[in-house]
Design an enzyme around this catalytic site. Structure first.
Site, PDB file in Angstrom:
ATOM      1  N   MET A 262      65.040  39.183  95.054  1.00 38.03           N
ATOM      2  CA  MET A 262      65.506  40.543  95.292  1.00 38.03           C
ATOM      3  C   MET A 262      65.181  40.973  96.720  1.00 38.03           C
ATOM      4  SD  MET A 262      65.317  42.759  91.810  1.00 38.03           S
ATOM      5  CE  MET A 262      63.589  43.185  91.883  1.00 38.03           C
TER       6      MET A 262
ATOM      7  N   HIS B  44      57.715  33.715  98.394  1.00 36.22           N
ATOM      8  CA  HIS B  44      59.126  33.318  98.367  1.00 36.22           C
ATOM      9  C   HIS B  44      59.360  32.073  99.227  1.00 36.22           C
ATOM     10  CE1 HIS B  44      59.592  37.753  97.449  1.00 36.22           C
ATOM     11  NE2 HIS B  44      60.301  37.210  96.481  1.00 36.22           N
TER      12      HIS B  44
ATOM     13  N   SER C 215      56.199  41.600  96.456  1.00 40.16           N
ATOM     14  CA  SER C 215      56.901  42.579  97.276  1.00 40.16           C
ATOM     15  C   SER C 215      56.351  43.979  97.045  1.00 40.16           C
ATOM     16  CB  SER C 215      58.401  42.550  96.966  1.00 40.16           C
ATOM     17  OG  SER C 215      58.953  41.283  97.263  1.00 40.16           O
TER      18      SER C 215
END
EC number: 6.3.2.1
Length: 284
Positions: free
Chosen positions: A30, A37, A188
């Site tokens: 996202m 990531h 995040s």
């Protein structure tokens, strides 16, 4: 590196690589990318010829509109990071391209039981959103493999079950959680933490480690351990939003046949909802 926003262009590029006999990996995200990531990207790069990263803030995964609105969008910075990492294609569609009839008019994919257990109980509809978008991405990209972080343990279990149930010929690769030096799992949502909250946040992983040690020593007083953990978190300003010690394979309560446990923890700290997990071998 290609940056593509439309479905037809994505299909065209994937078809070209397929015709050349390339092995394709997908890393669904996202956005607002961090080192965790990048670890997924690196794993994908080791296993495939072509790495595709999707960046899509999926409205179907959000229960609250304000949470969706404030989720960080950092597409330019994300693409710069991915380009340096050697990614071949970034797929960043608009919501209207993914859900042309709106979220409410979208055919959805639901994984029974796993969608409503544990994390799913406190976040109604969240896992339906996950399974729907991942299924759609699988259909669009048709990857040979896809990489997901083990930090979202229940999500990973749900995706594996969906792949098995739906007959997808896709290898699902779980990648270990990446942590800061103080033990906090990278996320995040850590960006929502104030400087003071960031100092407190590693307590979640410390409490989890204490439970893991007790389980490893043969303790099985699950309810007592969860109550103690919740109290410790509360004393330090974290509000528990889902603590569980369950069978790592079924996500059901531990029983005499359980060989592995997983500790699942979620807690609010200020505006950030933190999650973490740890597996424990019960056979030793």
């Amino acid at each position: 590196m290609l940056i593509i926003e439309t479905l037809p262009m994505l299909r065209r590029e994937v078809r070209r690589w397929r015709q050349d006999g390339k092995r394709v990996a997908l890393v669904p995200t996202m956005g607002n990318l961090h080192d965790g990531h990048m670890t997924l990207v690196d794993e994908a790069r080791e296993r495939a010829d072509i790495v595709i990263v999707s960046i899509f803030v999926n409205p179907m995964q959000f229960e609250r509109a304000d949470d969706l609105a404030r989720y960080p969008r950092t597409l330019q910075e994300d693409c710069e990071k991915l380009n340096r990492r050697g990614v071949d294609l970034v797929f960043s569609p608009a919501p209207a391209d993914i859900y042309p009839h709106g979220v409410d008019g979208q055919t959805f994919v639901d994984v029974p039981s796993l969608s409503t257990l544990l994390e799913g109980a406190s976040r109604p509809g969240h896992f339906r959103g996950v399974s729907t978008i991942v299924s759609k991405l699988f259909n669009l990209v048709q990857p040979d493999l896809a990489c997901f972080g083990e930090k979202d343990y229940q999500q990973l279990a749900l995706i594996r079950k969906m792949v098995a149930d739906m007959g997808y010929d896709i290898d699902i690769i779980g990648v270990p959680t990446v942590r800061a030096k103080d033990g906090l799992a990278l996320s995040s949502r850590n960006g929502y933490l104030t400087a003071e909250e960031r100092k407190i946040a590693p307590l979640l992983s410390k409490v989890m480690q204490q439970i893991a040690e007790r389980l490893g020593q043969g303790e099985r007083h699950v309810e007592e351990m969860m109550i103690s953990a919740e109290n410790t978190l509360a004393e330090n300003g974290l509000r528990a939003d889902g603590l569980a010690i369950v069978d790592a394979d079924t996500l059901l309560p531990l029983n005499v046949d359980s060989q592995r446990a997983v500790i699942l923890m979620a807690a609010w700290l200020g505006k950030a909802r933190l999650i973490d997990n740890q597996q424990v071998d019960l056979t030793q």
